[in-house]
Design a protein around this motif. Structure first.
Motif, PDB file in Angstrom:
ATOM      1  N   LEU A  40      15.627 -32.179  -2.065  1.00  0.00           N
ATOM      2  CA  LEU A  40      15.731 -31.039  -1.146  1.00  0.00           C
ATOM      3  C   LEU A  40      15.969 -31.507   0.285  1.00  0.00           C
ATOM      4  O   LEU A  40      16.716 -30.869   1.026  1.00  0.00           O
ATOM      5  N   THR A 100      20.960 -29.790   3.187  1.00  0.00           N
ATOM      6  CA  THR A 100      20.418 -28.585   3.813  1.00  0.00           C
ATOM      7  C   THR A 100      21.122 -27.324   3.335  1.00  0.00           C
ATOM      8  O   THR A 100      20.719 -26.225   3.699  1.00  0.00           O
ATOM      9  N   GLU A 101      22.168 -27.478   2.535  1.00  0.00           N
ATOM     10  CA  GLU A 101      22.905 -26.308   2.055  1.00  0.00           C
ATOM     11  C   GLU A 101      22.056 -25.497   1.078  1.00  0.00           C
ATOM     12  O   GLU A 101      21.364 -26.051   0.227  1.00  0.00           O
ATOM     13  N   GLU A 102      22.152 -24.183   1.187  1.00  0.00           N
ATOM     14  CA  GLU A 102      21.363 -23.291   0.331  1.00  0.00           C
ATOM     15  C   GLU A 102      21.780 -23.411  -1.137  1.00  0.00           C
ATOM     16  O   GLU A 102      20.939 -23.384  -2.021  1.00  0.00           O
ATOM     17  N   GLU A 103      23.075 -23.563  -1.384  1.00  0.00           N
ATOM     18  CA  GLU A 103      23.567 -23.692  -2.758  1.00  0.00           C
ATOM     19  C   GLU A 103      22.980 -24.948  -3.413  1.00  0.00           C
ATOM     20  O   GLU A 103      22.586 -24.927  -4.584  1.00  0.00           O
ATOM     21  N   TRP A 104      22.927 -26.032  -2.643  1.00  0.00           N
ATOM     22  CA  TRP A 104      22.359 -27.275  -3.147  1.00  0.00           C
ATOM     23  C   TRP A 104      20.875 -27.094  -3.479  1.00  0.00           C
ATOM     24  O   TRP A 104      20.396 -27.532  -4.515  1.00  0.00           O
ATOM     25  N   ARG A 105      20.145 -26.450  -2.599  1.00  0.00           N
ATOM     26  CA  ARG A 105      18.715 -26.212  -2.802  1.00  0.00           C
ATOM     27  C   ARG A 105      18.460 -25.398  -4.071  1.00  0.00           C
ATOM     28  O   ARG A 105      17.551 -25.697  -4.836  1.00  0.00           O
ATOM     29  N   VAL A 106      19.278 -24.369  -4.313  1.00  0.00           N
ATOM     30  CA  VAL A 106      19.122 -23.539  -5.507  1.00  0.00           C
ATOM     31  C   VAL A 106      19.388 -24.371  -6.754  1.00  0.00           C
ATOM     32  O   VAL A 106      18.651 -24.283  -7.746  1.00  0.00           O
ATOM     33  N   LYS A 141      16.478 -26.743  -7.306  1.00  0.00           N
ATOM     34  CA  LYS A 141      15.319 -25.990  -7.767  1.00  0.00           C
ATOM     35  C   LYS A 141      15.460 -25.625  -9.245  1.00  0.00           C
ATOM     36  O   LYS A 141      14.508 -25.760 -10.023  1.00  0.00           O
TER      37      LYS A 141
END
Length: 163
Positions: free
Chosen positions: A122, A126-132, A135
């Protein structure tokens, strides 16, 4: 005659003392029933009809099932020795407590390792798509480990008896 008079006088004085001191212990249920004029046999008959002190039928079934399981579990060591004498092996055995604790420790370590990897990945992006995506990747694995830990918390665990 003198002894009966002293007994009567002492019981009368104890009754008077009980009335004078309401904080003293109450008379027993038997003496209360006798003084109220209710026969003890009648009280027993009412209690038996009302099934006081009896276990409900649905709980009796549960207790019978539990006692059968307990008898089976207690008989396992003797069954194993009988089968060893006959030369046959049981296909399953009970997991021992040291084995269970070792497995629980391993699962806890694996969960901790997954948590560290999750946090590291994580922080890498920092990209949201990467975080999803990260996860989703780790949540299934952590959920499975949590389910395995819950299963290992059971009292009796049977495992394959492969030597």
């Amino acid at each position: 005659v003198a002894s009966t008079e002293s007994t009567t006088a002492s019981s009368a004085s104890s009754a008077a003392a009980h009335e004078a001191h309401p904080t003293s212990p109450l008379p027993s249920a038997r003496s209360a029933a006798a003084s109220s004029g209710v026969a003890p046999g009648h009280v027993r008959a009412v209690a038996e009809r009302a099934r006081f002190g009896r276990v409900p039928a649905y709980l009796q079934e549960v207790f019978e099932g539990l006692s059968e399981e307990q008898e089976y579990i207690e008989a396992l060591p003797s069954l194993e020795t009988e089968e060893e004498e006959l030369g046959s092996k049981r296909p399953v055995r009970l997991l021992t407590e040291p084995e269970r604790t070792a497995l629980l420790r391993g699962l806890a370590a694996r969960r901790e390792q997954l948590s560290r990897c999750f946090e590291a990945e994580l922080e890498a992006q920092t990209e949201e798509e990467w975080r999803v995506r990260v996860k989703d990747k780790y949540s299934g694995q952590v959920r499975q480990i949590d389910q395995d830990i819950a299963q290992m918390s059971q009292r009796y665990i049977f495992v394959s008896n492969e030597d």
